[in-house]
Design a protein around this motif. Structure first.
Motif, PDB file in Angstrom:
ATOM      1  N   ALA A 120      -2.824 -18.264 -18.686  1.00  0.00           N
ATOM      2  CA  ALA A 120      -3.364 -19.479 -18.067  1.00  0.00           C
ATOM      3  C   ALA A 120      -4.449 -19.164 -17.048  1.00  0.00           C
ATOM      4  CB  ALA A 120      -2.234 -20.271 -17.417  1.00  0.00           C
ATOM      5  N   GLY A 121      -5.218 -18.106 -17.301  1.00  0.00           N
ATOM      6  CA  GLY A 121      -6.373 -17.852 -16.452  1.00  0.00           C
ATOM      7  C   GLY A 121      -6.211 -16.785 -15.395  1.00  0.00           C
ATOM      8  N   ILE A 122      -5.099 -16.052 -15.414  1.00  0.00           N
ATOM      9  CA  ILE A 122      -4.929 -14.938 -14.472  1.00  0.00           C
ATOM     10  C   ILE A 122      -5.038 -13.636 -15.247  1.00  0.00           C
ATOM     11  CG2 ILE A 122      -3.361 -13.762 -12.891  1.00  0.00           C
ATOM     12  CD1 ILE A 122      -2.130 -16.422 -12.201  1.00  0.00           C
ATOM     13  N   ASN A 123      -5.966 -12.793 -14.832  1.00  0.00           N
ATOM     14  CA  ASN A 123      -6.134 -11.483 -15.465  1.00  0.00           C
ATOM     15  C   ASN A 123      -6.854 -10.574 -14.477  1.00  0.00           C
ATOM     16  OD1 ASN A 123      -6.197  -9.373 -17.231  1.00  0.00           O
ATOM     17  ND2 ASN A 123      -7.862 -10.184 -18.494  1.00  0.00           N
ATOM     18  N   SER A 124      -6.084  -9.841 -13.684  1.00  0.00           N
ATOM     19  CA  SER A 124      -6.680  -9.000 -12.646  1.00  0.00           C
ATOM     20  C   SER A 124      -6.111  -7.596 -12.704  1.00  0.00           C
ATOM     21  CB  SER A 124      -6.431  -9.600 -11.255  1.00  0.00           C
ATOM     22  OG  SER A 124      -5.066  -9.511 -10.907  1.00  0.00           O
ATOM     23  N   SER A 125      -6.908  -6.655 -12.214  1.00  0.00           N
ATOM     24  CA  SER A 125      -6.481  -5.264 -12.130  1.00  0.00           C
ATOM     25  C   SER A 125      -7.081  -4.670 -10.863  1.00  0.00           C
ATOM     26  CB  SER A 125      -6.939  -4.474 -13.353  1.00  0.00           C
ATOM     27  OG  SER A 125      -6.501  -3.128 -13.279  1.00  0.00           O
ATOM     28  N   ASP A 126      -6.228  -4.125 -10.000  1.00  0.00           N
ATOM     29  CA  ASP A 126      -6.684  -3.568  -8.732  1.00  0.00           C
ATOM     30  C   ASP A 126      -6.066  -2.198  -8.510  1.00  0.00           C
ATOM     31  OD1 ASP A 126      -8.200  -5.863  -7.234  1.00  0.00           O
ATOM     32  OD2 ASP A 126      -6.432  -6.806  -8.107  1.00  0.00           O
ATOM     33  N   SER A 127      -6.862  -1.296  -7.957  1.00  0.00           N
ATOM     34  CA  SER A 127      -6.406   0.049  -7.644  1.00  0.00           C
ATOM     35  C   SER A 127      -6.122   0.146  -6.151  1.00  0.00           C
ATOM     36  CB  SER A 127      -7.470   1.074  -8.045  1.00  0.00           C
ATOM     37  OG  SER A 127      -7.055   2.380  -7.723  1.00  0.00           O
ATOM     38  N   LEU A 128      -4.908   0.571  -5.801  1.00  0.00           N
ATOM     39  CA  LEU A 128      -4.484   0.647  -4.412  1.00  0.00           C
ATOM     40  C   LEU A 128      -4.047   2.069  -4.078  1.00  0.00           C
ATOM     41  CD1 LEU A 128      -2.264  -2.577  -4.393  1.00  0.00           C
ATOM     42  CD2 LEU A 128      -4.696  -2.402  -3.823  1.00  0.00           C
ATOM     43  N   GLN A 129      -4.219   2.457  -2.826  1.00  0.00           N
ATOM     44  CA  GLN A 129      -3.853   3.808  -2.398  1.00  0.00           C
ATOM     45  C   GLN A 129      -2.603   3.752  -1.526  1.00  0.00           C
ATOM     46  OE1 GLN A 129      -5.542   6.446  -3.565  1.00  0.00           O
ATOM     47  NE2 GLN A 129      -4.130   7.893  -2.608  1.00  0.00           N
ATOM     48  N   ILE A 130      -1.575   4.485  -1.930  1.00  0.00           N
ATOM     49  CA  ILE A 130      -0.302   4.504  -1.219  1.00  0.00           C
ATOM     50  C   ILE A 130      -0.206   5.778  -0.376  1.00  0.00           C
ATOM     51  CG2 ILE A 130       2.205   4.426  -1.460  1.00  0.00           C
ATOM     52  CD1 ILE A 130       0.717   1.920  -2.427  1.00  0.00           C
ATOM     53  N   VAL A 131       0.119   5.608   0.903  1.00  0.00           N
ATOM     54  CA  VAL A 131       0.301   6.725   1.825  1.00  0.00           C
ATOM     55  C   VAL A 131       1.797   6.961   2.009  1.00  0.00           C
ATOM     56  CG1 VAL A 131      -0.132   7.554   4.175  1.00  0.00           C
ATOM     57  CG2 VAL A 131      -1.860   6.193   2.988  1.00  0.00           C
TER      58      VAL A 131
END
Length: 236
Positions: A191-202
């Motif tokens: 329904a219109g959601i399609n995201s991809s994000d790269s995050l850095q974990i400490v």
């Protein structure tokens, strides 16, 4: 008695909580004689550029919180029953909910929503009991996208899913232990959601991934994104 790093961290956190007091001022209740609980507030709405939180006359955050941002530190609040209220720039009530605060407990409140449909969500934090001495971190996610079709949230490390589950609006997952390094967050539905994000974990941190934005939009500022926030800021 020798304390481990983990037990020492918990002890310092408890000392911090038992010694937090609310000062008497024009916008705070006189409670200098009371030990307190702690409350942290977040504005994760997409169209409220200024939000202020109060419990009675006690102002939780001075100045308004822009989207998306937090109060930056836990505020001491009087234990007992109260009403947490979120206001906008005109001092108009956005939403409210009851809160029963207990001495030495931490609470986090999120204001979610958009387009006149808003919701306050309150969480009692229990993460202080989780072990952090092994160097790992803990991560959870909150879906603040107001959409009828719950998206699938996948947390991936080196091409392998660590977590993959549907997330209803306003739901928040439990904490999951994770190693430090790069983490890819994929969020999608039909329904219109399609995201991809790269995050850095400490390592040795507690994190909440806030999934927010508006589905089916071409606005690059408001499109659905996953943002990483560090929990328990300003604890010693």
């Amino acid at each position: 008695m020798k304390l481990s790093k983990n037990n020492g961290w918990r002890l310092v956190a408890m000392v911090f909580l038992t010694t937090m007091f609310i000062s008497c001022s024009k916008d705070a209740i006189n409670s200098s004689a009371f030990p307190s609980a702690g409350l942290l507030v977040y504005n994760v709405t997409t169209d409220k550029p200024f939000v202020q939180f109060k419990i009675g006359e006690l102002v939780i955050n001075r100045g308004g919180l822009t989207y998306p941002s937090s109060g930056n530190r836990y505020k001491g609040i009087i234990p007992g029953d109260g009403i947490l209220v979120a206001y906008d720039t005109a001092d108009i009530r956005i939403d409210s909910l009851p809160i029963t605060a207990v001495v030495n407990r931490l609470y986090t409140a999120f204001l979610l929503g958009d387009s006149a449909h808003y919701q306050l969500k309150l969480i009692e934090e229990n993460a202080l009991s989780l072990p952090v001495s092994d160097g790992r971190s803990y991560i959870r996610y909150l879906n603040s996208v107001r959409d009828n079709a719950s998206p699938t949230v996948s947390l991936r490390r080196n091409g392998t899913d660590i977590i993959s589950a549907t997330a209803a609006y306003s739901s928040i997952s439990a904490f999951t232990a994770i190693d430090s390094g790069k983490l890819v967050v994929n969020v999608s539905n039909n329904a219109g959601i399609n995201s991809s994000d790269s995050l850095q974990i400490v390592q040795r941190k507690f994190y909440t991934i806030v999934i927010n934005g508006v589905s089916n939009t071409t606005d690059s500022v408001k499109k659905v994104r996953s943002k990483l926030i560090e929990d328990f800021p300003r604890l010693p």
